[in-house]
Scaffold this motif. Structure first.
Motif, PDB file in Angstrom:
ATOM      1  N   HIS A  11       0.950  -1.305  -0.053  1.00 45.86           N
ATOM      2  CA  HIS A  11       0.013  -0.021   0.144  1.00 45.86           C
ATOM      3  C   HIS A  11       0.865   1.349   0.109  1.00 45.86           C
ATOM      4  O   HIS A  11       1.584   1.447   0.860  1.00 45.86           O
ATOM      5  CB  HIS A  11      -0.894  -0.016   1.262  1.00 45.86           C
ATOM      6  N   CYS A  12       0.536   2.168  -1.187  1.00 43.77           N
ATOM      7  CA  CYS A  12       1.714   3.207  -1.298  1.00 43.77           C
ATOM      8  C   CYS A  12       0.983   4.365  -1.085  1.00 43.77           C
ATOM      9  O   CYS A  12       1.285   5.549  -1.539  1.00 43.77           O
ATOM     10  CB  CYS A  12       2.302   3.153  -2.544  1.00 43.77           C
ATOM     11  N   GLY A  13      -0.307   4.393  -0.484  1.00 45.65           N
ATOM     12  CA  GLY A  13      -0.984   5.514  -0.180  1.00 45.65           C
ATOM     13  C   GLY A  13      -1.959   5.884  -1.231  1.00 45.65           C
ATOM     14  O   GLY A  13      -3.255   6.284  -0.893  1.00 45.65           O
ATOM     15  N   ASP A  14      -1.372   6.124  -2.473  1.00 45.88           N
ATOM     16  CA  ASP A  14      -2.353   6.323  -3.616  1.00 45.88           C
ATOM     17  C   ASP A  14      -2.639   5.362  -4.510  1.00 45.88           C
ATOM     18  O   ASP A  14      -3.512   5.429  -5.590  1.00 45.88           O
ATOM     19  CB  ASP A  14      -1.743   7.618  -4.480  1.00 45.88           C
ATOM     20  N   ALA A  15      -2.100   4.162  -4.154  1.00 42.67           N
ATOM     21  CA  ALA A  15      -2.260   3.062  -4.950  1.00 42.67           C
ATOM     22  C   ALA A  15      -1.662   1.951  -4.165  1.00 42.67           C
ATOM     23  O   ALA A  15      -1.016   1.643  -3.274  1.00 42.67           O
ATOM     24  CB  ALA A  15      -1.466   3.059  -6.235  1.00 42.67           C
ATOM     25  N   VAL A  16      -2.510   0.542  -4.306  1.00 38.21           N
ATOM     26  CA  VAL A  16      -2.196  -0.877  -3.932  1.00 38.21           C
ATOM     27  C   VAL A  16      -1.533  -1.674  -4.898  1.00 38.21           C
ATOM     28  O   VAL A  16      -2.407  -2.048  -5.916  1.00 38.21           O
ATOM     29  CB  VAL A  16      -3.415  -1.134  -2.893  1.00 38.21           C
ATOM     30  N   TRP A  41      -1.508  -2.682 -10.288  1.00 31.84           N
ATOM     31  CA  TRP A  41      -1.836  -1.520  -9.226  1.00 31.84           C
ATOM     32  C   TRP A  41      -3.506  -1.329  -9.051  1.00 31.84           C
ATOM     33  O   TRP A  41      -4.071  -1.409 -10.118  1.00 31.84           O
ATOM     34  CB  TRP A  41      -1.222  -0.330  -9.716  1.00 31.84           C
ATOM     35  N   HIS A  42      -4.015  -1.200  -7.870  1.00 30.43           N
ATOM     36  CA  HIS A  42      -5.469  -0.824  -7.482  1.00 30.43           C
ATOM     37  C   HIS A  42      -5.545   0.318  -6.990  1.00 30.43           C
ATOM     38  O   HIS A  42      -4.617   0.977  -6.082  1.00 30.43           O
ATOM     39  CB  HIS A  42      -5.980  -1.966  -6.423  1.00 30.43           C
ATOM     40  N   ASP A  43      -6.677   0.961  -7.248  1.00 28.51           N
ATOM     41  CA  ASP A  43      -7.001   2.273  -6.273  1.00 28.51           C
ATOM     42  C   ASP A  43      -7.117   1.884  -5.030  1.00 28.51           C
ATOM     43  O   ASP A  43      -7.525   0.785  -4.574  1.00 28.51           O
ATOM     44  CB  ASP A  43      -8.246   2.835  -6.984  1.00 28.51           C
ATOM     45  N   PRO A  44      -6.844   2.743  -3.981  1.00 28.53           N
ATOM     46  CA  PRO A  44      -7.296   2.571  -2.732  1.00 28.53           C
ATOM     47  C   PRO A  44      -8.551   2.146  -2.386  1.00 28.53           C
ATOM     48  O   PRO A  44      -9.792   2.427  -3.175  1.00 28.53           O
ATOM     49  CB  PRO A  44      -6.825   3.719  -1.913  1.00 28.53           C
ATOM     50  N   GLY A  45      -8.845   1.180  -1.344  1.00 23.30           N
ATOM     51  CA  GLY A  45     -10.385   0.767  -1.230  1.00 23.30           C
ATOM     52  C   GLY A  45     -10.388  -0.553  -0.648  1.00 23.30           C
ATOM     53  O   GLY A  45      -9.370  -0.995   0.099  1.00 23.30           O
ATOM     54  N   GLU A  46     -11.441  -1.370  -0.962  1.00 28.20           N
ATOM     55  CA  GLU A  46     -11.661  -2.696  -0.308  1.00 28.20           C
ATOM     56  C   GLU A  46     -10.898  -3.656  -1.363  1.00 28.20           C
ATOM     57  O   GLU A  46     -10.867  -3.629  -2.328  1.00 28.20           O
ATOM     58  CB  GLU A  46     -12.958  -3.198  -0.049  1.00 28.20           C
ATOM     59  N   LEU A  47      -9.983  -4.869  -0.588  1.00 24.31           N
ATOM     60  CA  LEU A  47      -9.525  -5.891  -1.339  1.00 24.31           C
ATOM     61  C   LEU A  47      -9.121  -6.846  -0.514  1.00 24.31           C
ATOM     62  O   LEU A  47      -8.593  -6.919   0.535  1.00 24.31           O
ATOM     63  CB  LEU A  47      -7.966  -5.372  -1.759  1.00 24.31           C
ATOM     64  N   GLU A  48      -9.788  -8.048  -0.953  1.00 23.99           N
ATOM     65  CA  GLU A  48      -9.704  -9.181  -0.271  1.00 23.99           C
ATOM     66  C   GLU A  48     -10.326  -9.223   1.430  1.00 23.99           C
ATOM     67  O   GLU A  48      -9.718  -9.533   2.301  1.00 23.99           O
ATOM     68  CB  GLU A  48      -8.579  -9.875  -0.402  1.00 23.99           C
TER      69      GLU A  48
END
Length: 301
Positions: free
Chosen positions: A164-169, A175-182
């Motif tokens: 998690h790099c703050g602005d992307a995961v 690369w995903h936008d921040p939010g819910e993941l698994e």
């Protein structure tokens, strides 16, 4: 004058390590089942579909960028317009507007307040509040202490790396936008550097860094420099490790401790990537870290 790295015991006893691995595997398996099953709270994912004209279960309205996470006690939890985590106990007008990033036109579109003539004259705060609370309740109980992950490295249910790099995961090379993941929430936060793509310069960087660390006057020469290089590598993986190693750097005045700490901070990514404090109390560390899994440097302890 000399410097020395004091490393804690690197290996846990074999029985303890095996017991920890078994517990971790059991926990990860349970979390994976939850994520795949999609069940939340006391209701099952097999609930009746929404009635005609109603949003999908757990949605404030269909396609809403604000996401309801659930309820814990008197507090409803959301991911706001910017991807930040918001805890709301009172759904008043200003709070709702702030969660939606000040976009009144969005609220007017979905929660119309109309005059007798039928003209839209604003947005209805009570309708918006009801929709938000219904969506949060549909999601069930949500505990941020168990489901919230800040910046840094973590693991997924299969032991894979999540960064998690703050602005992307970053997960599984994508690369995903921040939010819910698994089943976990990775909220938006100030950006920290992303990994560099593979290349000759990247592959040779550890050797160059070790050569630079060797320029300090270490008590055990190359051994201490090598240990510190290893710690820097581990520090980048924070929450993905079963425990976090530490180093303790000691030296007289003028031996370059502050310069070395500055170098480590720059290597780890500069401002924000290495959290620094002179207060080593648990309360201070909890307040500084929050939900982040970033390396911490304590000075003049």
């Amino acid at each position: 004058p000399t410097l020395r790295v004091l490393a804690s015991e690197l290996d846990a006893p074999e029985p303890a390590r095996q017991q920890l691995s078994a517990k971790a595997a059991e926990f990860a398996e349970g979390e994976a089942r939850k994520a795949k099953g999609g069940a939340r709270g006391g209701r099952t994912s097999g609930s009746a579909p929404p009635r005609k004209g109603q949003p999908a279960r757990g949605e404030i309205y269909d396609g809403c960028p604000v996401k309801a996470l659930g309820v814990h006690g008197k507090v409803s939890w959301y991911i706001d317009w910017l991807g930040q985590i918001r805890d709301v106990s009172k759904h008043d007008r200003d709070t709702i507007l702030h969660i939606f990033g000040g976009r009144e036109e969005e609220l007017r579109r979905h929660f119309k307040r109309q005059a007798k003539s039928g003209d839209v004259i604003g947005w209805d705060q009570s309708k918006a509040a009801a929709a938000m609370q219904r969506a949060a309740a549909d999601q069930g109980i949500w505990n941020p202490l168990q489901r919230l992950r800040g910046r840094g490295a973590w693991t997924d249910g299969d032991g894979g790396l999540i960064l998690h790099c703050g602005d992307a995961v970053l997960h599984r090379g994508v690369w995903h936008d921040p939010g819910e993941l698994e089943g976990f929430v990775y909220p938006s936060a100030p950006r920290i550097p992303r990994p560099l793509p593979p290349g000759p310069e990247v592959e040779s960087a550890p050797d160059a860094l070790l050569e630079l660390l060797d320029t300090w006057s270490w008590q055990r020469r190359h051994v201490d420099a090598f240990l510190l290089l290893g710690w820097i590598g581990c520090a980048l993986f924070g929450g993905a490790l079963p425990w976090r190693p530490l180093v303790w750097i000691t030296g007289d005045a003028g031996t370059g401790k502050s310069t070395l700490q500055g170098l480590i901070g720059n290597v780890l990514g500069g401002e924000g990537a290495l959290l620094q404090s002179s207060d080593a109390t648990p309360a201070s560390l909890w307040q500084m870290l929050g939900t982040d899994a970033l390396p911490v440097a304590l000075d003049e302890v």
